[in-house]
Design a protein around this motif. Sequence first.
Motif, PDB file in Angstrom:
ATOM      1  N   LEU A   1       0.741  -1.137  -0.036  1.00  0.00           N
ATOM      2  CA  LEU A   1      -0.002  -0.032   0.033  1.00  0.00           C
ATOM      3  C   LEU A   1       0.826   1.366   0.283  1.00  0.00           C
ATOM      4  O   LEU A   1       0.304   2.209  -0.103  1.00  0.00           O
ATOM      5  N   ASN A   2       2.114   1.399   0.353  1.00  0.00           N
ATOM      6  CA  ASN A   2       2.985   2.221   0.356  1.00  0.00           C
ATOM      7  C   ASN A   2       2.320   3.478   1.327  1.00  0.00           C
ATOM      8  O   ASN A   2       1.992   4.479   0.734  1.00  0.00           O
ATOM      9  N   VAL A   3       2.126   3.311   2.389  1.00  0.00           N
ATOM     10  CA  VAL A   3       1.535   4.059   3.498  1.00  0.00           C
ATOM     11  C   VAL A   3       2.524   5.305   3.688  1.00  0.00           C
ATOM     12  O   VAL A   3       3.811   5.300   3.617  1.00  0.00           O
ATOM     13  N   ALA A   4       1.859   6.474   4.076  1.00  0.00           N
ATOM     14  CA  ALA A   4       2.610   7.650   4.249  1.00  0.00           C
ATOM     15  C   ALA A   4       3.409   7.312   5.435  1.00  0.00           C
ATOM     16  O   ALA A   4       3.153   6.706   6.426  1.00  0.00           O
ATOM     17  N   ASN A   5       4.749   7.904   5.565  1.00  0.00           N
ATOM     18  CA  ASN A   5       5.722   7.599   6.535  1.00  0.00           C
ATOM     19  C   ASN A   5       6.226   8.930   7.122  1.00  0.00           C
ATOM     20  O   ASN A   5       7.414   9.218   6.815  1.00  0.00           O
ATOM     21  N   ASP A   6       5.386   9.806   7.870  1.00  0.00           N
ATOM     22  CA  ASP A   6       5.527  10.955   8.433  1.00  0.00           C
ATOM     23  C   ASP A   6       5.076  10.845   9.879  1.00  0.00           C
ATOM     24  O   ASP A   6       4.659   9.704  10.546  1.00  0.00           O
ATOM     25  N   LYS A   7       4.816  11.896  10.510  1.00  0.00           N
ATOM     26  CA  LYS A   7       4.390  12.006  11.937  1.00  0.00           C
ATOM     27  C   LYS A   7       2.978  11.972  12.030  1.00  0.00           C
ATOM     28  O   LYS A   7       2.477  11.660  13.106  1.00  0.00           O
ATOM     29  N   ASN A   8       1.955  11.865  10.962  1.00  0.00           N
ATOM     30  CA  ASN A   8       0.669  12.045  10.884  1.00  0.00           C
ATOM     31  C   ASN A   8       0.196  10.578  10.902  1.00  0.00           C
ATOM     32  O   ASN A   8       0.906   9.764  10.505  1.00  0.00           O
ATOM     33  N   ILE A   9      -1.075  10.179  11.170  1.00  0.00           N
ATOM     34  CA  ILE A   9      -1.739   8.933  11.308  1.00  0.00           C
ATOM     35  C   ILE A   9      -1.686   8.359   9.706  1.00  0.00           C
ATOM     36  O   ILE A   9      -2.086   9.187   8.825  1.00  0.00           O
ATOM     37  N   ALA A  10      -1.117   7.130   9.465  1.00  0.00           N
ATOM     38  CA  ALA A  10      -1.130   6.418   8.224  1.00  0.00           C
ATOM     39  C   ALA A  10      -2.029   5.382   8.369  1.00  0.00           C
ATOM     40  O   ALA A  10      -2.340   4.900   7.126  1.00  0.00           O
ATOM     41  N   TYR A  11      -2.268   4.862   9.269  1.00  0.00           N
ATOM     42  CA  TYR A  11      -3.213   3.505   9.257  1.00  0.00           C
ATOM     43  C   TYR A  11      -4.160   3.655  10.619  1.00  0.00           C
ATOM     44  O   TYR A  11      -3.683   3.789  11.523  1.00  0.00           O
TER      45      TYR A  11
END
Length: 139
Positions: free
Chosen positions: A95-105
Amino acid sequence: EKKYMEGGENSPYYAKEIHLFAYDQFMGTAWSSVLMKNQKAPADEAFTGISYRYYLNGNTLNLLTLEELDGKYDLYLRRIDTNTGKAEAPKAAGLNVANDKNIAYVKDFTAWLSNRDLVTVVRPSKKANSLQLRRLQIK
């Protein structure tokens, strides 16, 4: 599941391992194993930002986690045979989820429809400004 905080008040939360075990009919330990994982959540998500969702199908326990393995941040599926405790290697959902400080899942909105079909809410890295409902079909 072993969970802990790194340090002070605004430090991240971690989950690094899951301890699995089964009992025989005499309440003796039939098998035990430890699954290593690499989950991290920012302080504002606390323990709700880590952990897993599961689905039991016959003698197969399916675990879905959001973690970083081999430099790839994604949802990972592990399958465990409940008769023996043998676990398959984690498989990335892609899924290549976002990798930052916000909710990704949002694991609370994950629903298993069958052993190979589930829906979940993620924030992909390509469209990092919104959460999306995604259907996963596991091969």
